[in-house]
Design a protein around this motif. Structure first.
Motif, PDB file in Angstrom:
ATOM      1  N   GLN A 452       0.416   2.190  11.058  1.00  0.00           N
ATOM      2  CA  GLN A 452       1.719   2.237  10.404  1.00  0.00           C
ATOM      3  C   GLN A 452       2.729   1.325  11.094  1.00  0.00           C
ATOM      4  O   GLN A 452       3.787   1.025  10.517  1.00  0.00           O
ATOM      5  N   ARG A 461       1.645  -0.301   4.497  1.00  0.00           N
ATOM      6  CA  ARG A 461       1.747   0.487   3.264  1.00  0.00           C
ATOM      7  C   ARG A 461       0.479   1.313   3.027  1.00  0.00           C
ATOM      8  O   ARG A 461       0.552   2.487   2.652  1.00  0.00           O
ATOM      9  N   VAL A 464       0.268   4.267   5.578  1.00  0.00           N
ATOM     10  CA  VAL A 464       1.150   5.381   5.189  1.00  0.00           C
ATOM     11  C   VAL A 464       0.555   6.135   3.998  1.00  0.00           C
ATOM     12  O   VAL A 464       0.571   7.377   3.945  1.00  0.00           O
ATOM     13  N   HIS A 465       0.006   5.388   3.054  1.00  0.00           N
ATOM     14  CA  HIS A 465      -0.585   5.993   1.855  1.00  0.00           C
ATOM     15  C   HIS A 465      -1.774   6.886   2.228  1.00  0.00           C
ATOM     16  O   HIS A 465      -1.896   8.019   1.723  1.00  0.00           O
ATOM     17  N   GLN A 468      -0.953  10.221   4.021  1.00  0.00           N
ATOM     18  CA  GLN A 468      -0.428  11.257   3.138  1.00  0.00           C
ATOM     19  C   GLN A 468      -1.488  11.791   2.185  1.00  0.00           C
ATOM     20  O   GLN A 468      -1.149  12.533   1.244  1.00  0.00           O
ATOM     21  N   SER A 475       5.741  10.016  -4.370  1.00  0.00           N
ATOM     22  CA  SER A 475       6.397   9.084  -3.455  1.00  0.00           C
ATOM     23  C   SER A 475       5.405   8.370  -2.540  1.00  0.00           C
ATOM     24  O   SER A 475       5.652   7.255  -2.088  1.00  0.00           O
ATOM     25  N   GLY A 476       4.271   8.987  -2.250  1.00  0.00           N
ATOM     26  CA  GLY A 476       3.291   8.370  -1.353  1.00  0.00           C
ATOM     27  C   GLY A 476       2.253   7.521  -2.052  1.00  0.00           C
ATOM     28  O   GLY A 476       1.350   6.994  -1.385  1.00  0.00           O
TER      29      GLY A 476
END
Length: 556
Positions: A452, A461, A464-465, A468, A475-476
């Motif tokens: 990250q 990106r 982070v995806h 989650q 949002s993710g």
């Protein structure tokens, strides 16, 4: 234009390079695409050119066939200076002749000397002169790519097969790599379906006489004649004929590959053979699969293969199993273990071509075969892929993280790896090369937290995806631009081969700060504060001179 008999004693037996290029242009512009005979020539002004063209083509063919033997003979002699100059001119003339023949090979596939040109150029693909062999290999590569019917490709593959066998497999690997350009895709797999489909059949004479009247027979005959003329006018080849040509071509290609696997496993041709098998694996007949599986497994276990060659073996096996081989009840656990063991050993620098093969293997091994893969095996691969993404180039990290995303979608319970709690007993064993027994459920994807803070925005990106849970919405979730592309497409789109940032780095923003640091909630108070600050800077002028003067007088 002098002929071979009229050549002087200092000549090499062939006309000049300029004449050879002229003849090649004349032959390319022949109206019917074929070299006419003497009786077919009508115009006396055109007759010498065409006669010279036919003579030049024949002489050039004979010259190219004998070029290697003549060159070797001249090289073995103890030459004087004049002989060395003659040899250089002879070699230059040979290179011009080869270029002319390569142009004719590509420009006129329907030329009536086309097979003769193929027979002359195929041995030169293995010529010691790199310029000659490179030109011939490029010409055949382009011929395979632009051949839509398959006849020219079949003729060339037959001659290549004879060359490889006659030289006892002592040929350049580039000769076999030209076969990768063959345009044989999915038509082979549809052959049985098309054989059962209803085909248009013309009535024979007995059927016409039995079922039709005399007038109807006349109309039927005229109609069938018209349909045949339309087919010839459109130059539409029969699909059945094309399938037959492709099948025969592919059989010869596999015959070359299987001979080398059986008789020349230590040959330098083995990497090209494994690459070709991986390329055409979806067209291999299932009756050869058992023997091929044993051969590939023995090659990998021998330890003589490089990483790239082993990856080609694994890709071949899983391309077959994910295609027409899905009906076979086989669990290739050894090949899963081999790929799992090879992942940390891949090159992390600029030549990241092996990552492309790894992404193809992962798609065939995990995504397409998700019903045959256990959860333990899938979690072990996701964990090792996250470790691999830490030390490869940015485009490779993007492709690997996208492959991990596809695996997490195929195996939703892989979200255990996002939890710190231990699932079951035991400890994670990262050094164990058995994905089923390394206890991957007892670890976490801590690498995503490190990624990250990666300098590449797309890697950030995706990290982070995945951290989650790889959600499809919310949002993710990823943008449409990233979510709809495959790992291989993302790898190629964000390539750094040209040594530039991809995507480009945004320019730095302005560092100019507001004069009043905070914005007040009350708009009226904000306006009064700004007006007061403006009045102080514009109207108030501090005079330090007067104060300094007053202090000086008091001291005295």
């Amino acid at each position: 234009m002098p002929s071979g008999e009229e050549a002087g004693p200092g000549d090499s037996g062939v006309v000049s390079p300029i004449s050879g290029a002229e003849v090649a242009e004349v032959v390319k512009k022949l109206p019917s695409g074929r070299a006419p005979g003497v009786d077919e020539i009508c115009q006396s002004s055109f007759r010498p050119w065409v006669l010279g063209g036919c003579v030049m083509v024949d002489m050039t063919l004979r010259h190219c066939v004998d070029i290697r033997g003549s060159a070797a003979g001249l090289a073995e002699r103890k030459k004087k200076r004049s002989q060395a100059v003659g040899f250089r001119s002879y070699r230059g003339l040979a290179q011009v002749a080869v270029r002319c023949l390569c142009e004719l090979l590509l420009a006129l596939p329907h030329f009536n000397f086309h097979n003769n040109i193929i027979v002359a150029l195929v041995p030169l693909m293995n010529d010691p002169d790199r310029q000659v062999s490179g030109a011939c290999c490029d010409a055949f590569r382009k011929l395979f790519q632009q051949d839509k019917e398959g006849g020219a490709s079949l003729a060339a593959v037959r001659v290549i097969s004879g060359l490889v066998k006659s030289l006892n497999y002592n040929v350049r690997p580039e000769v076999l790599r030209t076969l990768l350009s063959l345009r044989i895709k999915e038509v082979q797999m549809k052959k049985d379906i098309e054989d059962t489909a209803p085909k248009k059949k013309f009535m024979n004479y007995k059927e016409k006489k039995k079922n039709l009247s005399r007038m109807q027979r006349k109309w039927k005959k005229a109609e069938e004649k018209l349909e045949k003329e339309l087919l010839e006018a459109e130059a539409s080849e029969s699909k059945e004929k094309k399938i037959k040509l492709h099948t025969e071509t592919l059989n010869i290609v596999f015959l070359i590959y299987f001979r080398i696997l059986k008789k020349a496993q230590k040959s330098v041709l083995l990497p090209a053979v494994l690459e070709g098998l991986a390329n055409f694996a979806h067209l291999i007949n299932l009756e050869f699969f058992d023997d091929l599986l044993n051969v590939l497994q023995n090659l990998i276990q021998s330890g003589d293969l490089s990483n790239r060659e082993s990856l080609h073996c694994i890709q071949t096996v899983f391309t077959i199993l994910s295609g027409q081989g899905d009906v076979l009840n086989i669990d290739p656990l050894n090949f899963y273990s081999q790929l799992y063991r090879m992942l940390p050993r891949l090159h992390a620098g600029a030549p990241s071509d092996d990552i492309i093969i790894v992404l193809r293997c992962l798609d065939a091994m995990l995504t397409r075969r998700k019903k045959q893969v256990t959860l333990q095996r899938a979690m072990a691969f996701v964990k090792r892929l996250s470790m691999l993404s830490l030390h490869v180039l940015p485009n490779a990290s993007v492709g690997i993280l996208a492959a991990s995303r596809a695996a997490m979608h195929a195996f939703p319970k892989c979200d255990f790896l996002l939890d710190n709690e231990v699932q079951g007993s035991g400890f994670y064993l990262p050094e164990l090369d058995k994905p089923e027994h390394c206890n991957a459920q007892n670890t976490a994807l801590w690498e995503l937290h490190t990624l990250q803070r990666h300098y590449h925005p797309v890697v950030q990106r995706l990290a982070v995806h995945l951290s989650q849970g790889a959600p499809s919405e919310g949002s993710g979730s990823l943008s449409v631009e990233l979510s709809r592309r495959s790992p291989l497409e993302l790898f190629n789109d964000y390539s750094v081969a040209d040594m530039t940032f991809n995507p480009p780095v945004a320019p730095p923003g302005s560092k100019k700060k507001d004069r009043f640091g905070v914005t007040l909630l009350d708009a009226e108070l904000q306006r009064r504060a700004e007006s007061a600050l403006t009045a102080v800077t514009e109207e108030t002028e501090l005079d330090f001179t007067a104060t300094h003067t007053a202090l000086t007088h008091t001291q005295y």
